[in-house]
Enzyme design. Structure first.
Site, short mmCIF file in Angstrom:
data_model
loop_
_atom_site.label_atom_id
_atom_site.label_comp_id
_atom_site.label_asym_id
_atom_site.label_seq_id
_atom_site.Cartn_x
_atom_site.Cartn_y
_atom_site.Cartn_z
N PRO A 1 47.66 130.24 -14.76
CA PRO A 1 46.82 129.34 -13.93
C PRO A 1 47.08 128.12 -14.57
O PRO A 1 47.00 127.74 -15.81
CB PRO A 1 45.22 129.82 -14.15
CG PRO A 1 45.40 131.28 -14.48
CD PRO A 1 46.75 131.25 -15.16
N GLU A 2 47.06 126.96 -13.73
CA GLU A 2 47.22 125.64 -14.20
C GLU A 2 45.94 124.79 -13.63
O GLU A 2 45.10 125.44 -13.19
CB GLU A 2 48.64 124.93 -13.83
CG GLU A 2 49.70 125.75 -14.14
CD GLU A 2 51.38 125.17 -13.48
OE1 GLU A 2 51.22 124.04 -13.52
OE2 GLU A 2 52.18 125.90 -13.71
N HIS B 1 40.63 146.30 -15.92
CA HIS B 1 40.95 145.42 -16.99
C HIS B 1 39.71 144.33 -16.96
O HIS B 1 39.88 143.09 -17.49
CB HIS B 1 41.93 144.43 -16.72
CG HIS B 1 43.25 145.70 -16.72
ND1 HIS B 1 43.62 146.08 -17.84
CD2 HIS B 1 43.84 146.10 -15.81
CE1 HIS B 1 44.70 146.76 -17.39
NE2 HIS B 1 45.00 146.91 -16.32
N ARG C 1 46.44 140.96 -19.13
CA ARG C 1 47.45 140.88 -20.37
C ARG C 1 46.55 140.57 -21.37
O ARG C 1 47.05 140.50 -22.67
CB ARG C 1 48.01 139.93 -20.12
CG ARG C 1 49.01 139.98 -18.98
CD ARG C 1 50.44 140.65 -19.32
NE ARG C 1 50.93 140.18 -20.52
CZ ARG C 1 51.97 139.33 -20.46
NH1 ARG C 1 52.60 139.01 -19.12
NH2 ARG C 1 52.85 138.89 -21.35
N ARG D 1 60.13 107.54 -25.78
CA ARG D 1 60.03 109.01 -25.99
C ARG D 1 61.77 109.65 -25.89
O ARG D 1 62.10 109.26 -24.77
CB ARG D 1 59.09 109.69 -25.26
CG ARG D 1 57.66 109.41 -25.44
CD ARG D 1 57.07 110.19 -26.69
NE ARG D 1 55.70 109.62 -27.03
CZ ARG D 1 55.23 109.96 -28.30
NH1 ARG D 1 55.63 111.08 -28.80
NH2 ARG D 1 54.15 109.29 -28.65
#
Ligand SMILES: [Zn+2]
Length: 278
Positions: A2-3, A94, A113, A156
């Site tokens: 998820p972002e 889970h 996970r 950068r």
């Protein structure tokens, strides 16, 4: 994983159903989900308390509690925070933790996970949560101006892809939305961040904002595990233009889409319209 758009969608879906309800019980079924706090302390603070607000920073969810405490959740790879209106519904295999509101349902933290985390801290006391403490600019906030973004890139040598994935620079972006943003702005993921022209910086800044907003409007991207706070899939996977599309034709120029490793992540790009100029 998820972002920002997925975590924001979870936040928005949970706000109407978990706030201002008395927490009757807490069950920690996978104790290692707790970071720097034990089950007993969590229960002491939460039971009898309420979540009074739910905010987001980067990919962190911050549940504010009565009496200046905050419970902080990170979904990591496969975590889901799902509200069940009926606590009698059998637990998913889970389930790592649950917060029971009595007759008002249950919030369950499910995680296949087992990388997801929960921290309990005094309000704003984030020093012990390194990732949260060091987060960069929130890309949908007023602080994320073209000027601030330009300064961040100035000089950068890192690749633009690597820089955008760095949570201490821009908070909440991950592999999917960085690839989609770079495609929208027609910038190759391996370009040195400092090599972008002013026009490119502005285009990328605009792309990041637009892609994130569109993804939130579509409840995020479900490729495997991600679900909203109601257990539903997002729909932005149907609107992806470049991520996961290796071998398909670029929707802009019809060249076959390629992928390569950049900053350790598989990165999708169009070899014709995201040309490396520097
Ligand atoms: Zn193309």
């Amino acid at each position: 994983m998820p972002e920002l758009p997925e975590v924001e969608t979870v936040r928005r879906s949970l706000v109407p159903v978990v706030l201002n309800k008395r927490i009757e019980a807490v069950e920690i079924l996978y104790p290692r989900i707790l970071q720097g706090v034990d089950e007993e302390d969590v229960r002491d603070v939460l039971v009898g308390s309420e979540f009074t607000a739910l905010s987001r920073r980067g990919k962190y969810l911050i549940f504010e509690l009565l009496e200046e405490w905050e419970l902080i959740a990170h979904l990591r790879m496969t975590g889901r925070l799902i509200f069940y209106s009926n606590g009698e519904i059998p637990l998913a295999k889970h389930t790592s933790a649950l917060f029971d509101f009595g007759d008002d349902g249950q919030l369950r933290f499910e995680d296949v996970r087992k990388f997801a985390t929960l921290n309990l801290v005094k309000k704003g006391n984030y020093e012990q949560i390194r990732g949260l403490f060091t987060l960069g600019i929130e890309p949908l906030s007023a602080d994320f101006t073209v000027e601030a973004f330009s300064q961040m890139l100035e000089g950068r040598q890192a690749t633009i892809k690597g820089l955008l994935l760095d949570q201490t620079k821009v908070a909440g972006l991950g592999n999917i939305y960085v690839d989609e943003s770079l495609f929208a702005a027609q910038i190759h993921p391996e370009r040195a961040a400092g090599s972008l022209t002013d026009v490119e910086k502005e285009r990328l800044h605009q792309a990041i904002t637009a892609v994130l907003e569109d993804a939130i409007a579509n409840q995020g991207t479900t490729i495997s595990d991600y679900r909203t706070g109601y257990g539903q899939e997002g729909t932005f996977q149907n609107k992806l233009l470049i991520y996961g599309k290796k071998g398909e034709l670029c929707p802009r120029c019809q060249a076959p889409i390629e992928h390569t490793k950049v900053a350790g992540r598989t990165s999708h790009y169009c070899p014709r319209c995201q040309v490396t100029k520097v």
